[in-house]
Design a protein around this motif. Structure first.
Motif, PDB file in Angstrom:
ATOM      1  N   ALA A  64       0.804  -1.220   0.000  1.00  0.00           N
ATOM      2  CA  ALA A  64       0.000   0.000   0.000  1.00  0.00           C
ATOM      3  C   ALA A  64       0.839   1.274   0.000  1.00  0.00           C
ATOM      4  N   VAL A  65       2.022   1.251   0.583  1.00  0.00           N
ATOM      5  CA  VAL A  65       2.829   2.473   0.696  1.00  0.00           C
ATOM      6  C   VAL A  65       3.229   3.028  -0.669  1.00  0.00           C
ATOM      7  N   PRO A  66       3.824   2.245  -1.570  1.00  0.00           N
ATOM      8  CA  PRO A  66       4.194   2.835  -2.865  1.00  0.00           C
ATOM      9  C   PRO A  66       2.988   3.251  -3.703  1.00  0.00           C
ATOM     10  N   VAL A  67       1.922   2.470  -3.624  1.00  0.00           N
ATOM     11  CA  VAL A  67       0.721   2.809  -4.393  1.00  0.00           C
ATOM     12  C   VAL A  67       0.123   4.112  -3.885  1.00  0.00           C
ATOM     13  N   SER A  68      -0.013   4.240  -2.577  1.00  0.00           N
ATOM     14  CA  SER A  68      -0.593   5.467  -2.030  1.00  0.00           C
ATOM     15  C   SER A  68       0.322   6.667  -2.238  1.00  0.00           C
ATOM     16  N   LEU A  69       1.629   6.448  -2.161  1.00  0.00           N
ATOM     17  CA  LEU A  69       2.561   7.543  -2.410  1.00  0.00           C
ATOM     18  C   LEU A  69       2.453   8.040  -3.846  1.00  0.00           C
ATOM     19  N   PHE A  70       2.319   7.133  -4.790  1.00  0.00           N
ATOM     20  CA  PHE A  70       2.171   7.502  -6.199  1.00  0.00           C
ATOM     21  C   PHE A  70       0.892   8.309  -6.426  1.00  0.00           C
ATOM     22  N   PHE A  71      -0.224   7.796  -5.921  1.00  0.00           N
ATOM     23  CA  PHE A  71      -1.499   8.491  -6.136  1.00  0.00           C
ATOM     24  C   PHE A  71      -1.584   9.812  -5.383  1.00  0.00           C
ATOM     25  N   MET A  72      -0.985   9.886  -4.207  1.00  0.00           N
ATOM     26  CA  MET A  72      -0.991  11.155  -3.470  1.00  0.00           C
ATOM     27  C   MET A  72      -0.149  12.202  -4.191  1.00  0.00           C
ATOM     28  N   ASN A  73       0.985  11.800  -4.754  1.00  0.00           N
ATOM     29  CA  ASN A  73       1.802  12.755  -5.504  1.00  0.00           C
ATOM     30  C   ASN A  73       1.084  13.231  -6.755  1.00  0.00           C
ATOM     31  N   LYS A  74       0.386  12.329  -7.449  1.00  0.00           N
ATOM     32  CA  LYS A  74      -0.389  12.721  -8.628  1.00  0.00           C
ATOM     33  C   LYS A  74      -1.513  13.682  -8.246  1.00  0.00           C
ATOM     34  N   TRP A  75      -2.154  13.435  -7.126  1.00  0.00           N
ATOM     35  CA  TRP A  75      -3.249  14.284  -6.679  1.00  0.00           C
ATOM     36  C   TRP A  75      -2.735  15.658  -6.243  1.00  0.00           C
TER      37      TRP A  75
END
Length: 79
Positions: free
Chosen positions: A19-30
């Protein structure tokens, strides 16, 4: 209880590591859509991981302790 807790904590750890890399990716995109950008600190992810492990540990420990100390006759009475 230790074996059961170890198994559940392993599952929580694997889920956290996914979950950490996935959430980090989507949070940066957002966050790219905002005028004022800020970075996401590492301690937010560490705190959420520790909190998830603590909740899993308390829940599994309390349920297994309750099952271990229960009288087996009471469980068989309703079967």
């Amino acid at each position: 209880m230790i074996m059961l807790n170890k198994e559940f904590l392993l599952g929580v750890t694997v889920a956290f590591l996914i979950a950490v890399p996935v959430s980090l990716f989507f949070m940066n995109k957002w966050m790219e859509n905002f005028a004022y950008k800020t970075s996401i600190s590492w301690w937010i992810f560490a705190l959420s991981g520790i909190l998830a492990m603590l909740i899993a540990l308390v829940t599994v420990s309390s349920q297994s302790w309750r099952a271990a100390t229960r009288n087996p006759v009471e469980a068989l009475r309703y079967e």
